[in-house]
Design an enzyme around this catalytic site. Sequence first.
Site, mmCIF file in Angstrom:
data_model
loop_
_atom_site.group_PDB
_atom_site.id
_atom_site.type_symbol
_atom_site.label_atom_id
_atom_site.label_comp_id
_atom_site.label_asym_id
_atom_site.label_seq_id
_atom_site.Cartn_x
_atom_site.Cartn_y
_atom_site.Cartn_z
ATOM 1 N N CYS A 161 0.872 -1.181 0.000
ATOM 2 C CA CYS A 161 0.000 0.000 0.000
ATOM 3 C C CYS A 161 0.905 1.225 0.000
ATOM 4 C CB CYS A 161 -0.882 -0.018 1.243
ATOM 5 S SG CYS A 161 -1.667 1.566 1.583
ATOM 6 N N CYS B 215 -3.140 7.539 -1.807
ATOM 7 C CA CYS B 215 -4.462 7.628 -2.458
ATOM 8 C C CYS B 215 -5.550 8.159 -1.532
ATOM 9 C CB CYS B 215 -4.900 6.260 -2.964
ATOM 10 S SG CYS B 215 -3.572 5.191 -3.455
ATOM 11 N N THR C 3 -4.202 5.007 7.224
ATOM 12 C CA THR C 3 -3.152 4.647 6.270
ATOM 13 C C THR C 3 -2.241 5.839 6.007
ATOM 14 O OG1 THR C 3 -4.532 2.990 5.201
ATOM 15 C CG2 THR C 3 -2.789 3.944 3.871
ATOM 16 N N GLU D 110 -0.277 1.900 9.158
ATOM 17 C CA GLU D 110 -1.507 2.446 9.723
ATOM 18 C C GLU D 110 -1.219 2.928 11.143
ATOM 19 O OE1 GLU D 110 -2.003 -0.280 7.620
ATOM 20 O OE2 GLU D 110 -3.201 0.865 6.197
ATOM 21 N N HIS E 125 -12.499 5.629 -3.018
ATOM 22 C CA HIS E 125 -11.505 4.677 -2.501
ATOM 23 C C HIS E 125 -11.847 3.243 -2.918
ATOM 24 C CE1 HIS E 125 -7.734 4.581 -0.525
ATOM 25 N NE2 HIS E 125 -8.095 3.615 0.306
ATOM 26 N N TYR F 262 -9.222 0.588 -5.177
ATOM 27 C CA TYR F 262 -8.820 -0.803 -4.957
ATOM 28 C C TYR F 262 -8.830 -1.628 -6.247
ATOM 29 C CZ TYR F 262 -8.654 -0.492 0.141
ATOM 30 O OH TYR F 262 -8.308 -0.188 1.422
ATOM 31 N N CYS G 161 -4.883 -0.516 -7.111
ATOM 32 C CA CYS G 161 -3.732 -0.872 -6.261
ATOM 33 C C CYS G 161 -3.662 -2.371 -5.972
ATOM 34 C CB CYS G 161 -3.746 -0.064 -4.972
ATOM 35 S SG CYS G 161 -4.929 -0.599 -3.721
ATOM 36 N N GLU H 229 -6.863 -5.544 4.510
ATOM 37 C CA GLU H 229 -7.263 -4.249 3.957
ATOM 38 C C GLU H 229 -8.221 -4.440 2.781
ATOM 39 O OE1 GLU H 229 -4.411 -1.582 2.034
ATOM 40 O OE2 GLU H 229 -5.113 -0.066 3.429
#
Length: 491
Positions: free
Chosen positions: A100, A104, A191, A258, A293, A297, A300, A456
Amino acid sequence: MALMTGAEYIESLRKLNTRVYMFGEKIDNWVDHPMIRPSINCVAQTYELAQDPQHEDLMTATSHLTGRKINRFANIHQSTDDLRKKVKMQRLLGQKTASCFQRCVGMDAFNAVYSTTYEIDQKYGTQYHENFKKFLIYIQDNDLVVDGAMTDPKGDRSRAPHAQDDADLFVRIKERRPDGIVVRGAKCHQTGSVNSHWHIVMPTIAMGPDDKDYAVCFACPSDAEGMYMIYGRQSCDTRKLEEGADIDLGNSKYGGQEALVVFDDVFIPNEYIFMAGEYDFAGMLVERFAGFHRQSYGGCKVGVGDVVIGAAALAAEYNGVEKASAVKDKLIEMTHLNETLYCCGIACSSEGHPTASGSYIIDLLLANVCKQNVTRFPYEIVRLAEDIAGGLMVTMPSEKDFKSDTVVGRNGETIGEICNKFFVGNGKCTTEERMRVMRFLENICLGAAAVGYRTESMHGAGSPQAQRIMIARQGNIQGKKQLAKDIIGIR
Ligand code: SF4
Ligand code: FE
């Protein structure tokens, strides 16, 4: 100001006075801390790739506010092409880091706040959109990382923010002053918060009139007075503290991060406030940020999936089973699942449309379907990767054993020689290469990187049920019933 290089970004973090705690202690030099540094290297890649002419088209954009060149992570989407490029950029970064890369959440917050503040101002005659534009130009021109902070601790989930026993379980306005507000509360599992120059804080759920003080959105520097972070643990994280740690980490260069971010009476000047009591817009902001978001995904996680599939194929090759039809079929299945996620990311982008502010938003139904699939497919992909890799990925001796000179054998063999003898593969790779692949898969399937690729995928950008609620809302069952009636002949 020109876009920063990765090295300049890392240096810029040293100038911050961000308060970071880990294992019960304050970490002063968190930039060089072995448990934190891989996550910083990961964000640095968002700067490095933007410097590379080969990736310029995906990694950079032109600011619609200033006409200047900016990193795409600070862009407000102006078209469906921008939305697609965002997803492609995220896939590229997933491929390059297998982690990650954290930046973003800020980009998705920019786009949600930009469009929502425009609509709040239209209704209430407030100045939030102008405030936000000024802030965004500053971020774009200085090429900064911003954490988009949404998730409150939430306490008793059956109760609204104002009805919690502890008033701090959702971020709230504690005090209103002529020059700003004082905020209190916390945001969980944030994050990239430690690696961000600034934070944008947003509400986490739709709210009613009694939650007025909780309907708050603002920006603040990560080292604002009264703000601090408590770093989140990851599985096998202390391997990073072992002397000379490399192979056993699986991915020694990059990782995610995180933290719990606490706002202990932080003063926010008026110019950085983007919502302060307009509770009827909290739901819109949440829905848009979550939608963006959930689209993310589809980029990413697909990029990381590409690396997982590659590692599984290497494991098969090193084991000498790459020609077996069962192995080939598993790799096909993994590819099929991964590309299905990409299809969702591209589809919700292509079907995007302009908001009232002029900026573009994804198709919300398709973005939620995208994320719903992400709560499942990476799990199947890692299941197949573990299947192909074999049990060795979790039973292999340590890197130190493979390198040990300690004599154990009757004929003077060292531990290292014995490990290398018995863990040999197809003869076309070294045992170290085989070991590296196994440790990578261990890391991504159940080590530190599993945070980013597995859990995640389940809970990031909202847990599966959150998407099902949106799918129910957007799915137009009434319209579908009418279609059935028309065909069947029911009036
Ligand atoms: Fe970006 Fe993916 Fe990390 Fe979210 S989970 S910040 S989309 S890399
Ligand atoms: Fe995430």
